[in-house]
Enzyme design. Structure first.
Site, PDB file in Angstrom:
ATOM      1  N   GLN A   1      -7.882  18.643   9.696  1.00  0.00           N
ATOM      2  CA  GLN A   1      -6.662  17.865   9.848  1.00  0.00           C
ATOM      3  C   GLN A   1      -6.949  16.441  10.325  1.00  0.00           C
ATOM      4  O   GLN A   1      -7.792  16.230  11.194  1.00  0.00           O
ATOM      5  CB  GLN A   1      -5.727  18.538  10.845  1.00  0.00           C
ATOM      6  CG  GLN A   1      -4.937  19.694  10.253  1.00  0.00           C
ATOM      7  CD  GLN A   1      -3.725  19.217   9.479  1.00  0.00           C
ATOM      8  OE1 GLN A   1      -3.596  18.050   9.145  1.00  0.00           O
ATOM      9  NE2 GLN A   1      -2.837  20.141   9.160  1.00  0.00           N
TER      10      GLN A   1
ATOM     11  N   ASP B   1      -0.123  29.289   5.140  1.00  0.00           N
ATOM     12  CA  ASP B   1      -0.144  27.828   5.215  1.00  0.00           C
ATOM     13  C   ASP B   1      -0.534  27.287   3.853  1.00  0.00           C
ATOM     14  O   ASP B   1      -1.635  26.808   3.650  1.00  0.00           O
ATOM     15  CB  ASP B   1      -1.150  27.419   6.284  1.00  0.00           C
ATOM     16  CG  ASP B   1      -1.083  25.943   6.570  1.00  0.00           C
ATOM     17  OD1 ASP B   1      -0.267  25.250   5.952  1.00  0.00           O
ATOM     18  OD2 ASP B   1      -1.862  25.465   7.408  1.00  0.00           O
TER      19      ASP B   1
ATOM     20  N   CYS C   1       3.723  21.977   4.906  1.00  0.00           N
ATOM     21  CA  CYS C   1       3.624  20.523   4.891  1.00  0.00           C
ATOM     22  C   CYS C   1       4.649  19.930   3.922  1.00  0.00           C
ATOM     23  O   CYS C   1       4.682  18.735   3.717  1.00  0.00           O
ATOM     24  CB  CYS C   1       2.224  20.089   4.495  1.00  0.00           C
ATOM     25  SG  CYS C   1       1.783  20.585   2.850  1.00  0.00           S
TER      26      CYS C   1
ATOM     27  N   GLU D   1      -9.183  32.428   1.207  1.00  0.00           N
ATOM     28  CA  GLU D   1      -9.169  31.029   0.764  1.00  0.00           C
ATOM     29  C   GLU D   1      -9.777  30.926  -0.629  1.00  0.00           C
ATOM     30  O   GLU D   1     -10.805  31.561  -0.915  1.00  0.00           O
ATOM     31  CB  GLU D   1      -9.967  30.177   1.758  1.00  0.00           C
ATOM     32  CG  GLU D   1     -10.300  28.775   1.304  1.00  0.00           C
ATOM     33  CD  GLU D   1      -9.049  27.958   0.980  1.00  0.00           C
ATOM     34  OE1 GLU D   1      -9.037  27.319  -0.086  1.00  0.00           O
ATOM     35  OE2 GLU D   1      -8.103  27.972   1.784  1.00  0.00           O
TER      36      GLU D   1
ATOM     37  N   CYS E   1       2.604   3.245   4.967  1.00  0.00           N
ATOM     38  CA  CYS E   1       3.421   3.340   6.185  1.00  0.00           C
ATOM     39  C   CYS E   1       4.781   2.704   5.916  1.00  0.00           C
ATOM     40  O   CYS E   1       5.111   1.658   6.469  1.00  0.00           O
ATOM     41  CB  CYS E   1       2.721   2.675   7.364  1.00  0.00           C
ATOM     42  SG  CYS E   1       2.198   0.966   7.067  1.00  0.00           S
TER      43      CYS E   1
ATOM     44  N   TYR F   1      -4.471  31.352   2.823  1.00  0.00           N
ATOM     45  CA  TYR F   1      -4.751  29.926   2.596  1.00  0.00           C
ATOM     46  C   TYR F   1      -5.491  29.369   3.816  1.00  0.00           C
ATOM     47  O   TYR F   1      -5.134  28.328   4.368  1.00  0.00           O
ATOM     48  CB  TYR F   1      -3.450  29.137   2.388  1.00  0.00           C
ATOM     49  CG  TYR F   1      -2.474  29.734   1.411  1.00  0.00           C
ATOM     50  CD1 TYR F   1      -2.583  29.480   0.040  1.00  0.00           C
ATOM     51  CD2 TYR F   1      -1.432  30.546   1.844  1.00  0.00           C
ATOM     52  CE1 TYR F   1      -1.668  30.024  -0.862  1.00  0.00           C
ATOM     53  CE2 TYR F   1      -0.514  31.090   0.958  1.00  0.00           C
ATOM     54  CZ  TYR F   1      -0.639  30.829  -0.393  1.00  0.00           C
ATOM     55  OH  TYR F   1       0.270  31.365  -1.282  1.00  0.00           O
TER      56      TYR F   1
ATOM     57  N   CYS G   1       0.805  -1.229   0.000  1.00  0.00           N
ATOM     58  CA  CYS G   1       0.000   0.000   0.000  1.00  0.00           C
ATOM     59  C   CYS G   1       0.830   1.267   0.000  1.00  0.00           C
ATOM     60  O   CYS G   1       0.367   2.311  -0.462  1.00  0.00           O
ATOM     61  CB  CYS G   1      -0.977   0.014   1.172  1.00  0.00           C
ATOM     62  SG  CYS G   1      -0.279   0.564   2.732  1.00  0.00           S
TER      63      CYS G   1
ATOM     64  N   CYS H   1      -5.984  -0.996  10.126  1.00  0.00           N
ATOM     65  CA  CYS H   1      -4.732  -0.351   9.732  1.00  0.00           C
ATOM     66  C   CYS H   1      -4.125   0.309  10.961  1.00  0.00           C
ATOM     67  O   CYS H   1      -4.840   0.860  11.796  1.00  0.00           O
ATOM     68  CB  CYS H   1      -5.008   0.691   8.648  1.00  0.00           C
ATOM     69  SG  CYS H   1      -3.600   1.760   8.245  1.00  0.00           S
TER      70      CYS H   1
END
Length: 463
Positions: A295, A393, A420, A345, A97, A324, A94, A171
């Site tokens: 989030q 952001d 990010c 936004e 992870c 943003y 997948c 998961c």
């Protein structure tokens, strides 16, 4: 905002893979690791026949952003080798992870090292903030539905870089209740004669199931993504589902009848409850609808946002611009310590949510506008308006030259950049620092354990 991380718009979501940041928080103990390994190795997981379509991650870029940036761009993933001793028997398939078998403290050290290398020309980052309990942190879970070669119903996640469904009952990263609800839905399909959608034939009803959970409120939303607005015996289906899971507070039918990689369509039909859930973040209540961006790791998000507001050093006299802004999370949380907040936004639905959230919380000193952040800043600077603090952001792709040029003209005293994607962050810092700003502080917040992704909060001050 880091908020866009998971879904300002409908996305073909994938649990993130990645590599990675002093270390706060601790890794899972050996006892915990053995417990999870025994639990997951008992599960039967299968791979369904693939469907020919573009990569699953071929999504709207602004949406893709906040699910966590990727450390490497444009690199085709290598075929991973099966690890018989892995805690997760499908981790090699997948890509969600990649570091599930790496001790958590080691993951944090690797991420810290990566951040230190990227930011070496600007600042020495503070110790990365990790999680105390790094498992099952995702409050939003998407599952694709289909059939295996024997015609049995399956549900799960897509194999990396394909549309092959890997049958998964649980998961390490996902909310455990959400996983159980998805398994229950799969078990109800046969008795209710609900077909699953086939990308090859274009026929079938059920495409995906999304489950969203509120960490503080405990509320649970189930979204059934169908190709038609008609669900046979819908009332009985909801009744049967809630008989097993009375925790469910709302069920929504989402219609997606397009040939698309996106999970959600544009139309929602409420089958049970209010059609949304609420949850609290840093003391502010937010309304979360099927397509709202919120989030996916609320524990770390509180740390990230509190850090950003701390970096702003608000005294109650500042005019704050939240660029943003998504559904307004950072701006609304900061409003208690600012004189006025203005949020910008591009996504109009997100702006509507931000306005509704402000009203819900009785916040009167925050206003939100729909538009491109760069264009807004350009007009704002041209009108001679100067914010004291700017929160930025942006999506994974980073900010734009237009926005940064306008930011430099507006010349706020402080800029707080929440990123990010550390790589695009460094690119933008080069422009901002050339324009008269100095990086004062930076810290990584591990939003996505067992992946390469890491949020970074940076404080800049005008020289």
């Amino acid at each position: 905002m880091a908020e866009k991380n998971d879904g300002r718009k409908n996305e073909k979501e994938k649990v993130h893979s990645g590599k990675g940041a002093g270390v706060k928080g601790r890794g899972a103990s050996e006892k915990e690791t053995n417990h999870y390994q025994n639990k997951y190795n008992k599960e039967n997981r299968e791979v369904a026949p693939g469907q020919k379509r573009e990569r699953k991650q071929n999504v709207d870029k602004k949406q893709e952003k906040k699910q966590g940036g990727t450390a490497k761009k444009g690199v085709k993933p290598e075929k991973k080798q099966f690890n018989r001793n892995s805690k997760c028997p499908v981790s090699h398939l997948c890509g969600g992870c990649d570091f599930i078998d790496v001790p958590y403290t080691k993951q944090l050290m690797d991420k810290q090292e990566q951040l230190a290398t990227l930011l070496k020309d600007y600042v020495q980052p503070e110790p990365i903030i990790g999680m105390t309990e790094p498992y099952h942190y995702r409050n939003k879970v998407n599952a694709a539905f289909g059939r295996d070669r024997n015609g049995n119903y399956i549900s799960g996640i897509y194999e990396e870089a394909s549309h092959n469904i890997i049958k998964t009952d649980s998961c390490f990263l996902e909310n455990e209740l959400a996983d159980r609800i998805i398994v229950t839905i799969r078990g109800l399909l046969k008795s209710f004669k609900i077909t699953t959608y086939s990308e090859q034939s274009g026929f079938g009803l059920l495409r995906h199931v999304m489950v969203r959970t509120g960490r503080i409120s405990g509320q649970v939303m189930v979204v059934l993504v169908l190709t038609s607005p008609i669900l046979p015996s819908k009332n009985n289906f909801v009744k049967a589902l809630r008989a097993v899971h009375p925790e469910i507070t709302t069920v929504v039918l989402n219609v997606n009848d397009k040939d698309t990689s996106m999970v959600l369509g544009e139309r929602n039909i409420t089958l049970y409850g209010p059609g949304f859930i609420t949850d609290k973040l840093c003391g502010v209540e937010f309304m979360i609808s099927p397509g709202s961006f919120y989030q996916v790791n609320p524990v770390q998000t509180e740390i990230l946002y509190n850090t950003a507001i701390s970096y702003a050093g608000l005294s109650g006299k500042e005019l704050v611009l939240d660029a943003y802004c998504g559904i307004g999370t950072i701006g609304l949380i900061a409003s208690a310590k600012a004189k006025e907040v203005i949020g910008v936004e591009l996504n109009r639905m997100a702006v509507k949510d931000a306005i509704a959230n402000a009203k819900k919380n009785g916040i009167t000193n925050a206003k939100f506008y729909a538009g491109d952040a760069g264009e807004f800043m350009e007009r704002y600077a041209a009108d001679g308006k100067r914010p004291d603090v700017v929160f930025m952001d942006p999506p994974r792709s980073g900010s734009t030259e237009q926005f940064i040029n306008s930011l430099l003209i507006a010349a706020p005293k402080k800029v707080v950049y929440v990123s990010c994607n550390p790589e695009t962050l460094v690119r933008d810092l080069k422009l901002i620092t050339k324009g008269g700003y100095k990086v004062e502080r930076a810290v990584g917040v591990d939003q996505f354990p067992f992946t390469s992704h890491c949020e970074v909060c940076v404080q800049l001050r005008r020289k």
